[in-house]
Design a protein around this motif. Structure first.
Motif, short mmCIF file in Angstrom:
data_model
loop_
_atom_site.label_atom_id
_atom_site.label_comp_id
_atom_site.label_asym_id
_atom_site.label_seq_id
_atom_site.Cartn_x
_atom_site.Cartn_y
_atom_site.Cartn_z
N TYR A 1 -22.52 22.11 -28.27
CA TYR A 1 -23.45 22.78 -29.17
C TYR A 1 -24.35 23.73 -28.40
N GLU A 2 -24.73 23.34 -27.19
CA GLU A 2 -25.58 24.21 -26.37
C GLU A 2 -24.89 25.54 -26.08
N GLN A 3 -23.61 25.47 -25.76
CA GLN A 3 -22.85 26.70 -25.50
C GLN A 3 -22.76 27.55 -26.76
N GLN A 4 -22.52 26.92 -27.89
CA GLN A 4 -22.40 27.63 -29.15
C GLN A 4 -23.68 28.38 -29.49
N MET A 5 -24.83 27.72 -29.35
CA MET A 5 -26.08 28.36 -29.72
C MET A 5 -26.53 29.38 -28.67
N ALA A 6 -26.16 29.17 -27.42
CA ALA A 6 -26.45 30.19 -26.40
C ALA A 6 -25.72 31.48 -26.74
N ASP A 7 -24.47 31.36 -27.20
CA ASP A 7 -23.71 32.54 -27.63
C ASP A 7 -24.35 33.19 -28.85
N PHE A 8 -24.85 32.37 -29.77
CA PHE A 8 -25.49 32.92 -30.97
C PHE A 8 -26.69 33.78 -30.58
N TRP A 9 -27.54 33.28 -29.72
CA TRP A 9 -28.73 34.04 -29.33
C TRP A 9 -28.36 35.29 -28.54
N ALA A 10 -27.35 35.18 -27.70
CA ALA A 10 -26.90 36.36 -26.95
C ALA A 10 -26.38 37.43 -27.91
N ASN A 11 -25.61 37.03 -28.93
CA ASN A 11 -25.09 37.99 -29.90
C ASN A 11 -26.20 38.59 -30.74
N LEU A 12 -27.16 37.74 -31.14
CA LEU A 12 -28.26 38.22 -31.97
C LEU A 12 -29.02 39.36 -31.29
N LYS A 13 -29.18 39.26 -30.00
CA LYS A 13 -29.95 40.26 -29.28
C LYS A 13 -29.21 41.59 -29.14
N THR A 14 -27.93 41.61 -29.49
CA THR A 14 -27.18 42.87 -29.47
C THR A 14 -27.16 43.53 -30.85
N PHE A 15 -27.62 42.83 -31.88
CA PHE A 15 -27.57 43.34 -33.24
C PHE A 15 -28.68 44.35 -33.50
N GLN A 16 -28.38 45.32 -34.36
CA GLN A 16 -29.40 46.22 -34.89
C GLN A 16 -29.47 46.00 -36.39
N LEU A 17 -30.67 46.10 -36.94
CA LEU A 17 -30.84 45.91 -38.37
C LEU A 17 -30.06 46.97 -39.15
N GLU A 18 -29.36 46.55 -40.20
CA GLU A 18 -28.59 47.47 -41.01
C GLU A 18 -29.47 48.26 -41.98
N PHE A 19 -30.64 47.69 -42.30
CA PHE A 19 -31.60 48.37 -43.18
C PHE A 19 -32.96 47.71 -42.97
N ALA A 20 -33.99 48.37 -43.46
CA ALA A 20 -35.34 47.82 -43.33
C ALA A 20 -35.44 46.53 -44.13
N PRO A 21 -35.96 45.46 -43.54
CA PRO A 21 -36.06 44.19 -44.26
C PRO A 21 -36.77 44.35 -45.60
N GLY A 22 -36.16 43.74 -46.63
CA GLY A 22 -36.75 43.76 -47.96
C GLY A 22 -36.31 44.91 -48.83
N THR A 23 -35.53 45.86 -48.28
CA THR A 23 -35.13 47.03 -49.07
C THR A 23 -33.75 46.90 -49.71
N LYS A 24 -32.90 46.04 -49.20
CA LYS A 24 -31.56 45.84 -49.73
C LYS A 24 -31.18 44.38 -49.55
N LYS A 25 -30.01 44.03 -50.10
CA LYS A 25 -29.47 42.69 -49.91
C LYS A 25 -28.08 42.80 -49.31
N ALA A 26 -27.83 42.08 -48.25
CA ALA A 26 -26.51 42.01 -47.63
C ALA A 26 -26.33 40.61 -47.07
N TYR A 27 -25.33 39.93 -47.56
CA TYR A 27 -25.06 38.54 -47.20
C TYR A 27 -25.00 38.40 -45.68
N SER A 28 -25.69 37.39 -45.16
CA SER A 28 -25.78 37.26 -43.72
C SER A 28 -25.74 35.80 -43.29
N SER A 29 -24.58 35.37 -42.77
CA SER A 29 -24.49 34.04 -42.18
C SER A 29 -25.33 33.96 -40.91
#
Length: 479
Positions: free
Chosen positions: A240-268
């Motif tokens: 589980y530690e490896q899985q969540m370390a990968d999650f946080w590493a991936n999260l830090k590479t993401f850019q927001l697709e739109f300004a929060p609160g302006t649209k809806k896009a399903y997000s796991s």
């Protein structure tokens, strides 16, 4: 990082959850693709009153001297109120429900054993297009329950009514409910910036995303895997530690697709982040929090976030069977190198590559446990009434996922609530959620003003689950 989640024992807390009421023996009959069934019927007691040892004993074994038969054939008893005055139910609705359950034969015939819904599931199973468990309950009593196919083909273990299934995204509402519980306890506010409780977010996210944004899929976070895209290959995680370390590493590479609160896009990804929020605020792992504060209080004794090792070895848990290009199906847990060929599940994805489910999905539950969840939620066992209202009521309107050729929704209008989808169909309110991954197709729906609950759990990555859900809604609401 929160502590590694504890895996529940098979008898974990069983002594405190088993009802002491007496009950008659109930038989389980399941469909074996290669065998001819003997059809029998049995009388069912309400889920809330049925001793779990008797359920386990009766539902785990076919009739002596016979292989598993084609299906379980279960009757129903006259219904009694699910709660004293159901959630937001009007007096008119309550009177109609009392009339429905009065023994006058008004349970719709197409929902009974042998009815249209039953026949449709059997037809799919006979064509090997459905493997899994379906259950329809009225006020906590089973009206129809069926199990078909194999939980583990290699082990020759058939699916049963009490088989445990991976839920994929159908477990997201448990994440939302955990957040609502913490808000009720005063430990967070829906308007809080997520960064108030979690460190390590990129500045763009830390300064703009609130708890409400994550709950309603309006944060602007995307997903690593979307249908039709070419996502990066999934990693196989062995802890589980490896899985969540990968999650946080991936999260830090993401850019927001739109300004929060302006649209809806399903997000796991957003709901996985909510799971991390629950862990940080509660001081325990997300998985343990949900089990101790949602599953066990609801009587969902078999529900948990099992790791891959348990998924592979626990004979109660169904293995997902992924369709391949050559027309065969492979066991996802035993073949981590294989992936789904269906785009809706994420091309090439295999949820068993993750070590354990997260706030984003892949909790495990049985069909009876999901009916117990409906009873507990509407009975006030999980939150107070004001916070239950917050949980189930729609917050955000968005274009429906399924439309007809005229652009009309096939399932009424849907709104995003704090975890579930809050839908209106044929003038009835429903909270619901579905899940899809390689070898997993699931859906559960609670008809708030009608006291019905419907559960569809399959260990095939179906293309046919949509018509099953549509038929369920039409028959329950009388559309």
């Amino acid at each position: 990082m929160p502590a590694t989640p504890r895996q529940p024992l098979e008898n974990d807390n069983k002594e405190t959850l088993v009802s002491q009421h007496s009950a008659q023996s109930v038989h389980q009959y399941v469909h074996h693709p290669a065998e001819t069934p003997k059809k029998q019927t049995a009388c069912l007691h309400p889920l809330a009153d049925f001793p779990r040892e008797r359920i386990s004993m009766a539902l785990s074994h076919p009739s002596p001297g016979h292989g598993p038969s084609r299906r379980s054939a279960l009757g129903f008893m006259s219904a009694v109120p699910l709660t004293a005055g159901g959630l937001l139910a009007s007096q008119e609705t309550a009177e109609a429900n009392n009339d429905l359950s009065s023994g006058s034969g008004r349970i719709p015939k197409d929902l009974r054993p042998g009815g249209a819904f039953d026949r449709h599931i059997k037809e799919l199973a006979d064509k090997d297009q459905f493997s899994g468990t379906v259950m329809i309950a009225y006020r906590g009593r089973q009206v129809l329950a069926r199990a078909y196919g194999w939980a583990d083909k290699e082990g020759r273990i058939p699916n049963k009514i009490g088989t445990i299934y991976a839920l994929a995204s159908s477990s997201k509402p448990f994440t939302g409910l955990a957040v609502v519980q913490l808000a009720q306890q005063g430990k967070l506010k829906f308007y809080d910036l997520v960064s108030k409780h979690l460190d390590g977010l990129p500045a763009e996210m830390a300064e703009r995303i609130t708890v409400h944004h994550l709950l309603t899929h309006t944060s602007g976070l995307g997903d690593a895997r979307r249908p039709g895209e070419n996502p990066p290959p999934e990693q196989i995680h062995n802890s589980y530690e490896q899985q969540m370390a990968d999650f946080w590493a991936n999260l830090k590479t993401f850019q927001l697709e739109f300004a929060p609160g302006t649209k809806k896009a399903y997000s796991s990804m957003g709901y996985t982040l909510l799971g991390e929020l629950v862990a940080k605020v509660s001081g325990t792992s997300f998985q343990d929090y949900v089990r101790q504060n949602i599953f066990l209080p609801a009587g969902m004794e078999d529900s948990a976030y099992y790791d891959r090792r348990r998924w592979l070895t626990d004979k109660r848990i169904a293995h997902p069977y992924m369709h391949q290009k050559d027309g065969t199906r492979v066991d996802a847990v035993r073949n981590l190198d294989k992936g789904s060929v269906y785009g809706d599940a994420g091309q090439g994805s295999n949820s068993a590559r993750g070590w354990m489910g997260t706030g984003g999905g892949n909790g495990f539950a049985t069909a009876p446990d999901l009916v117990r969840f409906a009873i507990a939620l509407q009975g006030g066992k999980l939150t107070t009434r004001p916070y239950t209202e917050l949980y189930v009521n729609g917050k955000i309107s968005a274009k429906p996922l399924k439309e007809d050729t005229s652009g009309n929704s096939l399932r009424g209008e849907g709104f995003q609530a704090y975890g579930p989808v809050a839908a209106t169909f044929n003038n009835q309110r429903i909270i619901t959620h579905g899940g899809g991954a390689g070898g997993i197709s699931t859906s559960w729906s609670i008809y708030l003003d009608m006291s019905w609950t419907a559960v569809i759990l399959s260990n095939y990555d179906l293309q046919s689950i949509e018509p099953i859900i549509d038929l369920e809604r039409r028959l329950i609401t009388g559309a």
